[in-house]
Enzyme design. Structure first.
Site, PDB file in Angstrom:
ATOM      1  N   ARG A  97      77.240  33.322  24.810  1.00 17.57           N
ATOM      2  CA  ARG A  97      77.485  32.392  23.711  1.00 17.57           C
ATOM      3  C   ARG A  97      76.218  31.572  23.490  1.00 17.57           C
ATOM      4  O   ARG A  97      75.486  31.277  24.456  1.00 17.57           O
ATOM      5  CB  ARG A  97      78.638  31.438  24.046  1.00 17.57           C
ATOM      6  CG  ARG A  97      80.002  32.077  23.964  1.00 17.57           C
ATOM      7  CD  ARG A  97      80.412  32.375  22.516  1.00 17.57           C
ATOM      8  NE  ARG A  97      81.747  32.926  22.423  1.00 17.57           N
ATOM      9  CZ  ARG A  97      82.033  34.222  22.295  1.00 17.57           C
ATOM     10  NH1 ARG A  97      81.067  35.117  22.258  1.00 17.57           N
ATOM     11  NH2 ARG A  97      83.273  34.624  22.182  1.00 17.57           N
TER      12      ARG A  97
ATOM     13  N   HIS B 147      75.274  38.112  16.116  1.00 19.09           N
ATOM     14  CA  HIS B 147      76.509  38.163  16.911  1.00 19.09           C
ATOM     15  C   HIS B 147      77.264  39.472  16.650  1.00 19.09           C
ATOM     16  O   HIS B 147      78.438  39.462  16.260  1.00 19.09           O
ATOM     17  CB  HIS B 147      77.390  36.940  16.601  1.00 19.09           C
ATOM     18  CG  HIS B 147      78.424  36.676  17.645  1.00 19.09           C
ATOM     19  ND1 HIS B 147      78.810  35.417  18.018  1.00 19.09           N
ATOM     20  CD2 HIS B 147      79.175  37.518  18.412  1.00 19.09           C
ATOM     21  CE1 HIS B 147      79.736  35.485  18.946  1.00 19.09           C
ATOM     22  NE2 HIS B 147      79.975  36.760  19.206  1.00 19.09           N
TER      23      HIS B 147
HETATM   24  P1  NDP Z   1      85.565  37.930  31.939  1.00 18.96           P
HETATM   25  O1  NDP Z   1      86.435  36.732  31.972  1.00 18.96           O
HETATM   26  O2  NDP Z   1      86.152  39.261  32.237  1.00 18.96           O
HETATM   27  O3  NDP Z   1      84.359  37.737  32.970  1.00 18.96           O
HETATM   28  C1  NDP Z   1      83.708  36.520  33.135  1.00 18.96           C
HETATM   29  C2  NDP Z   1      82.705  36.629  34.273  1.00 18.96           C
HETATM   30  O4  NDP Z   1      81.910  35.433  34.294  1.00 18.96           O
HETATM   31  C3  NDP Z   1      83.385  36.731  35.646  1.00 18.96           C
HETATM   32  O5  NDP Z   1      82.665  37.592  36.490  1.00 18.96           O
HETATM   33  C4  NDP Z   1      83.305  35.286  36.157  1.00 18.96           C
HETATM   34  O6  NDP Z   1      83.277  35.158  37.575  1.00 18.96           O
HETATM   35  C5  NDP Z   1      81.964  34.867  35.592  1.00 18.96           C
HETATM   36  N1  NDP Z   1      81.894  33.407  35.528  1.00 18.96           N
HETATM   37  C6  NDP Z   1      82.700  32.551  34.839  1.00 18.96           C
HETATM   38  N2  NDP Z   1      82.344  31.275  35.073  1.00 18.96           N
HETATM   39  C7  NDP Z   1      81.297  31.325  35.937  1.00 18.96           C
HETATM   40  C8  NDP Z   1      80.511  30.342  36.562  1.00 18.96           C
HETATM   41  N3  NDP Z   1      80.712  29.033  36.373  1.00 18.96           N
HETATM   42  N4  NDP Z   1      79.527  30.745  37.408  1.00 18.96           N
HETATM   43  C9  NDP Z   1      79.330  32.066  37.635  1.00 18.96           C
HETATM   44  N5  NDP Z   1      80.042  33.069  37.061  1.00 18.96           N
HETATM   45  C10 NDP Z   1      81.018  32.694  36.229  1.00 18.96           C
HETATM   46  O7  NDP Z   1      84.863  37.935  30.515  1.00 18.96           O
HETATM   47  P2  NDP Z   1      84.311  39.192  29.668  1.00 18.96           P
HETATM   48  O8  NDP Z   1      83.427  39.986  30.547  1.00 18.96           O
HETATM   49  O9  NDP Z   1      85.404  39.900  28.964  1.00 18.96           O
HETATM   50  O10 NDP Z   1      83.474  38.442  28.535  1.00 18.96           O
HETATM   51  C11 NDP Z   1      82.407  37.613  28.896  1.00 18.96           C
HETATM   52  C12 NDP Z   1      81.828  36.928  27.681  1.00 18.96           C
HETATM   53  O11 NDP Z   1      81.071  37.834  26.901  1.00 18.96           O
HETATM   54  C13 NDP Z   1      82.811  36.340  26.659  1.00 18.96           C
HETATM   55  O12 NDP Z   1      83.423  35.170  27.125  1.00 18.96           O
HETATM   56  C14 NDP Z   1      81.856  36.062  25.518  1.00 18.96           C
HETATM   57  O13 NDP Z   1      81.185  34.853  25.765  1.00 18.96           O
HETATM   58  C15 NDP Z   1      80.861  37.226  25.631  1.00 18.96           C
HETATM   59  N6  NDP Z   1      81.066  38.211  24.564  1.00 18.96           N
HETATM   60  C16 NDP Z   1      80.119  38.316  23.593  1.00 18.96           C
HETATM   61  C17 NDP Z   1      80.245  39.232  22.582  1.00 18.96           C
HETATM   62  C18 NDP Z   1      79.174  39.402  21.562  1.00 18.96           C
HETATM   63  O14 NDP Z   1      79.371  40.159  20.611  1.00 18.96           O
HETATM   64  N7  NDP Z   1      78.019  38.786  21.714  1.00 18.96           N
HETATM   65  C19 NDP Z   1      81.428  40.104  22.481  1.00 18.96           C
HETATM   66  C20 NDP Z   1      82.362  39.921  23.558  1.00 18.96           C
HETATM   67  C21 NDP Z   1      82.185  39.008  24.555  1.00 18.96           C
HETATM   68  P3  NDP Z   1      84.496  35.677  38.500  1.00 18.96           P
HETATM   69  O15 NDP Z   1      84.284  37.182  38.570  1.00 18.96           O
HETATM   70  O16 NDP Z   1      84.290  35.023  39.789  1.00 18.96           O
HETATM   71  O17 NDP Z   1      85.775  35.291  37.796  1.00 18.96           O
HETATM   72  C1  OXD Z   2      84.164  37.980  21.371  1.00 18.11           C
HETATM   73  C2  OXD Z   2      82.988  38.054  20.512  1.00 18.11           C
HETATM   74  O1  OXD Z   2      84.352  36.999  22.112  1.00 18.11           O
HETATM   75  O2  OXD Z   2      82.944  38.921  19.611  1.00 18.11           O
HETATM   76  O3  OXD Z   2      84.960  38.930  21.348  1.00 18.11           O
HETATM   77  O4  OXD Z   2      82.040  37.296  20.714  1.00 18.11           O
END
Ligand code: NDP
Ligand code: OXD
Length: 307
Positions: free
Chosen positions: A222, A270
């Protein structure tokens, strides 16, 4: 018991047909004007509707995206479950984007684009993938999947998450205390974190300084993960040699922002990934079935963690 969808009109027939095939007893609507608000048990949306409070019996609020940071926490109905999007199309497209960007940084595409603009025919030193360390921040659905598509190239892989993960042939780090050690071994850093109070601004001047000199960045989390001035400073000083930036603050990025014309930035609006209607409908249907049966729902958000 209605499932109300607030999304692009073209999603309507796709959801309608998926419900008809797989969950015919579930009533479905895209029209808040005609739906009885008290009947709405499920709502799928990207942004919270202004009149969310009218859905007094809401049980599950589904995000059309993987992230839920667009929902202001103070407006969330306290009792409703919150479910983010987990669907294979979204994950696969993220795998494509991250792999494309990592390979482009690995093969010095930003530097070659700059050289091309100056008509400068000059090979740069080649480095094989096994001598390049790629680190992913966030090892959830997206981060873990991206590691799998990077694996066949032979990169040296590492990852960082909140709780310690065990992933074959990936050096895993966890928590704030291990962040500097993780960053110090990332020749290419990929941000795939959710935006929470803990991760806002995590791509700071300090974080960029902790990377090896000349590292590359793939910023697909983000916009608010990055201190954008610190990112520019790191690019201008050569601490970062190139960056793919898919998410910014604000979005759209204003026309006068320095990222647009920066020679070492590849900027995309994005689009790293996006939710597809058919798999989104199937994910919703699966979750409704599970919710009815009292089973765990993939994508269920832990509100205390914020993701
Ligand atoms: P998940 O919830 O599956 O995974 C999140 C990961 O981040 C987990 O491994 C979690 O750790 C880790 N995490 C969360 N908080 C912290 C922290 N404080 N310190 C260290 N690690 C942390 O999310 P997704 O993989 O599905 O998606 C991730 C992000 O990707 C979305 O929230 C969005 O921001 C971004 N995204 C962007 C898109 C784009 O088009 N640019 C499209 C889709 C998503 P743990 O394993 O310990 O829980
Ligand atoms: C999502 C994105 O969160 O597209 O799915 O960023």
């Amino acid at each position: 018991m209605t499932f109300l969808l607030n999304a692009w009109p073209e999603w309507g027939p796709i959801f309608q047909s998926a419900f008809a095939r797989h969950l015919p007893d579930q009533s479905f609507s895209m029209d808040p004007a005609t739906v009885d608000p008290d009947s709405v048990r499920y709502l799928m949306t990207w942004a919270l509707p202004k009149d969310l409070e009218r859905y007094r019996n809401l049980e599950v609020l589904f995000s059309t995206g993987a992230g839920i940071d667009q929902f202001p926490p103070e407006r969330l109905p306290p009792k409703a479950r919150l479910v983010r999007m987990v669907e294979t199309g979204l994950t696969r497209m993220m795998q494509e984007f991250v792999t494309m960007a990592v390979l482009a940084l690995h093969r010095d595409v930003p530097a070659y684009l700059e050289q091309q603009s100056r008509r400068d025919w000059r090979p740069l030193p080649l480095r094989p993938a096994w001598e390049r360390r790629v680190g992913i921040m966030g090892l959830g659905e997206m981060g873990a999947a991206a590691l799998e598509t990077l694996r066949p190239f032979g990169f040296s892989l590492r990852g960082w998450s909140r709780s310690l993960r065990e992933i074959k042939d990936v050096v895993c780090f966890a928590g704030q205390e291990e962040l500097p050690a993780f960053l110090s071994g990332c020749d290419i850093l990929v941000c795939l974190l959710p935006l929470t109070d803990q991760t806002r601004g995590i791509l700071s001047a300090k974080a960029f300084a902790a990377l090896p000199k000349g590292a590359g960045l793939v910023q697909v989390g983000r916009g608010a993960h990055a201190d954008q001035q610190a990112l520019l400073d790191a690019l201008n000083s050569g601490q970062l040699s190139g960056a793919f930036i898919d998410v910014t603050t604000p979005e759209p990025l204003p026309a006068d922002h320095p990222f647009w014309a920066h020679p070492r930035v590849i900027l995309t609006p994005h689009i790293a990934s996006d939710t597809l209607a058919e798999p989104a409908a199937l994910a919703a249907i699966d979750n409704i079935r599970r919710h009815r049966a009292g089973q765990p729902m993939p994508g269920l958000v832990d509100r205390t963690r914020g993701y």
